[in-house]
Design an enzyme around this catalytic site. Structure first.
Site, mmCIF file in Angstrom:
data_model
loop_
_atom_site.group_PDB
_atom_site.id
_atom_site.type_symbol
_atom_site.label_atom_id
_atom_site.label_comp_id
_atom_site.label_asym_id
_atom_site.label_seq_id
_atom_site.Cartn_x
_atom_site.Cartn_y
_atom_site.Cartn_z
ATOM 1 N N ASN A 51 -4.978 -2.925 -20.785
ATOM 2 C CA ASN A 51 -4.382 -2.693 -19.469
ATOM 3 C C ASN A 51 -2.919 -2.351 -19.701
ATOM 4 O OD1 ASN A 51 -3.319 -2.952 -16.867
ATOM 5 N ND2 ASN A 51 -3.324 -5.163 -16.910
ATOM 6 N N GLY A 52 -2.493 -1.154 -19.278
ATOM 7 C CA GLY A 52 -1.101 -0.753 -19.475
ATOM 8 C C GLY A 52 -1.038 0.708 -19.875
ATOM 9 N N GLU B 210 -4.545 4.098 3.976
ATOM 10 C CA GLU B 210 -5.132 3.494 2.777
ATOM 11 C C GLU B 210 -6.649 3.399 2.854
ATOM 12 O OE1 GLU B 210 -2.299 0.126 0.821
ATOM 13 O OE2 GLU B 210 -2.907 -0.269 2.866
ATOM 14 N N ARG C 5 -8.166 -4.460 -9.167
ATOM 15 C CA ARG C 5 -7.178 -3.865 -10.068
ATOM 16 C C ARG C 5 -7.568 -2.448 -10.491
ATOM 17 N NH1 ARG C 5 -3.880 -7.838 -12.185
ATOM 18 N NH2 ARG C 5 -3.278 -6.471 -13.882
ATOM 19 N N CYS D 16 -5.870 -1.935 -14.133
ATOM 20 C CA CYS D 16 -7.059 -2.320 -14.885
ATOM 21 C C CYS D 16 -7.163 -3.838 -14.948
ATOM 22 C CB CYS D 16 -7.083 -1.794 -16.311
ATOM 23 S SG CYS D 16 -6.782 -0.041 -16.445
ATOM 24 N N LYS E 159 -5.022 -2.697 -6.255
ATOM 25 C CA LYS E 159 -4.210 -3.696 -5.571
ATOM 26 C C LYS E 159 -2.915 -3.973 -6.307
ATOM 27 C CE LYS E 159 -4.311 -7.649 -2.802
ATOM 28 N NZ LYS E 159 -3.852 -6.851 -1.653
ATOM 29 N N HIS F 75 12.831 14.151 17.247
ATOM 30 C CA HIS F 75 13.503 14.986 16.241
ATOM 31 C C HIS F 75 12.508 15.625 15.274
ATOM 32 C CE1 HIS F 75 17.317 13.615 17.722
ATOM 33 N NE2 HIS F 75 16.928 12.349 17.595
ATOM 34 N N TRP G 173 -8.528 1.537 -13.903
ATOM 35 C CA TRP G 173 -7.853 2.435 -12.973
ATOM 36 C C TRP G 173 -7.224 3.506 -13.859
ATOM 37 C CZ3 TRP G 173 -2.821 4.173 -11.814
ATOM 38 C CH2 TRP G 173 -2.678 4.797 -10.561
ATOM 39 N N GLU H 48 3.815 0.061 8.642
ATOM 40 C CA GLU H 48 2.717 -0.713 8.061
ATOM 41 C C GLU H 48 1.380 -0.342 8.722
ATOM 42 O OE1 GLU H 48 2.256 -2.320 5.498
ATOM 43 O OE2 GLU H 48 0.546 -3.610 5.853
ATOM 44 N N LYS I 224 -1.761 1.137 6.640
ATOM 45 C CA LYS I 224 -3.096 0.519 6.640
ATOM 46 C C LYS I 224 -4.155 1.575 6.924
ATOM 47 C CE LYS I 224 -2.678 -2.430 4.989
ATOM 48 N NZ LYS I 224 -1.481 -2.738 4.443
#
Ligand code: G6P
Length: 610
Positions: free
Chosen positions: A100-101, A490, A27, A2, A605, A506, A74, A483, A487
């Protein structure tokens, strides 16, 4: 997570709050809301979804007021709808709060308040705070003391801002575990979760520490601890320019940030390479160089993309520094009993410097007496401030939720740390100088890769409807495979997996058929021939292959459907180059699928909750 923003001064706060929220949307963007003080009451407007929806609403309602707070959410507790959107208010609407939290003991507090007859409107944990403050106000305490008493009853984390129509000359803010910064203006002050939201208005800021609470007036502020002891605060001058947080003519922040990499990579190394001595000079590690070189073990811990950077760091440090290195997910680190010795050095990597798991892991390592270093992008962030020493990556603000330029700048810093430690051990002057030469050549090589943008866009067109993707690489390029897959996942919502190329046989090889694209990171290095064998294995099963290959590699073209040719460098630095085509591929696929690449669904983010 947030984002929080606030304003007190003589101007209309509404446009300032909206522009601040837009800069904080990275955020969270499940819902947004603002509250402004307007004569004797707090007016609130909220909406589900992005800040742009809220903006339309506040314009329709002609909202106006010189004191205001805003929030972009969020969701953690309660679905992302308008009722659960912040700000939350007390029953008579005189008090509004943004948070926020996470409040861990909210259900106990909620039950107690409900027994006393308080009616809750939302399903959020945050709403308990506002009713708790109200209960202290009703007992006759002033605004400041009521907030302070309420916060003392909370367990969990918070960055909060509260306004009260009966004391309209102030905003009260407090922090525990979630960032909060005060922006100092001329007869006006600002508050925000992060300086991005206020850098357009002021360059003077004060960072609130955990367990601090402050009263912000238009012309001054008072900071105290939650235990009511005076807190002495320092005003810090920001070096960041407001235009650094604009899209600069690009369609998306992500594309802008990909394209900025020649400069961001240069900024990460600027002034830090001493060619004559074949060594790096890292001001933030001054006085700790020998201690780091003498460590018996290095542990690197991080989350997400930063964790992939940590994996590359492991390869670098083990290759050049004769020191055992372990890499740990920060989120796992503190939920086992990590064996940390005083002779260990721990490196915590975090773009934001606020990731809750990384911060908590760092605090745990510190408690155990190890040397704790931070590698962060955001100046003044919690990890940067709480680590004993550290290095900023100087990538500039990264707004796109999917990390790009921060990753490559993190790798530069890890290479510089490797160079420094290596030279304190057995790395020769000549080898050190060779590494420096190669590091310095990277910005030009990155420019060359970026010029392949339209070629990569065409490849994206061919693969945009794929349902799955495999990314395969070996050695230094295994973390790059991870990575690349992250990407794509996401921002395009295509399922993708990164694997060490040789591990494919495997298990993942069972997935290969004519519909399965496999991206091989196959530069001409010491494992090239082995990767070519893996490519043959996929070919034999009719898989579709894209290869990231060296520019002088003509052989590979006959084996793969598409090849993206990149310049060569030494192995330790190859991930800085090989990841860039993968960033571009993910970007173009997501754009072609019509998705919001800067704000992918469900993500944020900066993950400031566990
Ligand atoms: C979130 C972001 C990722 C990022 C990770 C770690 O999940 O969406 O892009 O890599 O957090 O963030 P940090 O700020 O600690 O590097």
């Amino acid at each position: 997570m947030c984002g929080i923003v606030g304003y007190i001064g003589d101007k209309n706060s509404v446009p300032i709050l909206i522009s601040g929220l837009k800069r904080l949307e990275y955020r969270g963007y499940d819902s947004a809301g603002i509250s402004v003080l307007d004569s004797d009451r707090c007016s609130i407007i909220k909406s589900k979804g992005k800040v742009s929806i809220l903006e339309k609403k506040v314009i329709e309602h002609k909202l106006n007021g010189t004191v205001g707070i805003g929030h972009t959410r969020w969701a953690t507790h309660g679905e992302p709808n308008e009722i659960n959107a912040h700000p939350h208010s007390n029953e008579d609407g005189t008090l509004t709060l943004i948070h926020n939290g996470i409040i861990e003991n909210y259900s106990t507090l909620k039950k107690t308040l409900q027994k006393r007859g308080v009616t809750f409107k939302s399903e959020t944990d945050s709403e308990v705070i506002v009713h708790l403050i109200d209960s202290f106000l009703k007992k006759g305490h002033n605004f400041f003391q009521s907030v302070r008493y309420a916060l003392n009853s909370l367990e969990g984390t918070y960055g909060v801002a509260v306004i009260y129509s009966k004391e309209p000359d102030k905003i009260i803010v407090a922090r525990k575990g979630s960032p909060l910064v005060i922006g100092i203006g001329d007869e006006e002050n600002f508050i925000a979760s992060d300086v991005n939201a206020i850098v357009a208005y002021t360059s003077q800021v004060v960072y609130l520490e955990d367990d601090e609470i402050a009263e912000i007036y238009r012309d001054r502020f008072n900071a105290r601890t939650i235990k009511d002891i005076e807190a002495v605060k320092e005003v810090v001058e920001l070096e960041m320019a407001a235009d650094e947080v604009d899209k600069g003519g690009f369609e998306h922040f992500m594309l802008k940030e990909i394209m900025e990499q020649p400069e961001s990579v240069f900024n990460a190394m600027r002034g830090r390479l001493l060619f004559e001595d074949g060594i790096s000079k890292l001001g933030g590690l001054k006085g700790f160089e020998q201690k780091i070189a003498d460590s018996e073990r290095i542990i690197i811990s991080a989350c997400g993309t930063s964790w992939h950077a940590a994996l590359v760091g492991e390869y670098m440090l083990e290759q050049f520094c004769e020191v055992p290195v372990e890499v740990d997910y920060a989120s796992e680190f503190r939920y086992r009993n990590p064996i940390i010795k005083k002779t260990d050095t721990l490196i915590f990597i975090s773009q934001s410097g606020e990731t809750a798991d990384t911060l908590a892991a760092m605090r745990e390592a510190k408690r155990k007496g190890a040397l704790v270093l931070g590698v962060c992008n955001v100046v003044g962030s919690s990890i940067a401030r709480e680590s004993q020493a550290g290095v900023y990556i100087h990538a500039g603000p990264e707004i796109g939720v999917a990390s790009t330029k921060a990753f490559t700048a993190q790798l530069i810093v890890l290479a510089l740390i490797t160079l420094m430690v290596g030279r304190h051990k057995s790395l020769s002057l000549v080898d050190g100088q060779n590494i420096i030469r190669e590091i310095q050549s990277l910005p030009e090589k990155i420019k060359k890769i970026l010029s392949l943008n339209s070629e990569i866009e065409k490849i994206a067109e061919k693969f945009k409807d794929a349902k799955n993707f495999l990314y395969l690489g070996r050695g230094y390029n295994f973390p790059v495979a991870l990575e690349g897959a992250l990407k794509l996942k996401e921002i395009s919502y295509i399922h993708a997996e990164g694997y060490p190329a040789a591990e494919m046989k495997h298990g993942p090889i069972a997935l290969i058929d004519e519909n399965m694209p496999a991206v091989f990171i196959a530069p001409k290095d010491s494992v090239y021939d082995k990767v070519i064998s893996n490519i043959e294995e996929v070919r034999a099963r009719k898989g579709r292959i894209i290869a990231i290959a060296s520019e002088n590699d003509n052989k590979i073209d006959s084996l793969v459907e598409y090849s993206i040719k990149i310049p060569d460098t030494i192995r330790m630095l190859m991930p800085i180059l090989s990841v860039i085509p993968l960033q571009m591929l993910a970007y173009h696929i997501a754009v072609k699928r019509g998705l919001n690449v800067d704000q992918p669904r469900n993500l944020a983010k900066s993950v400031t909750v566990e």
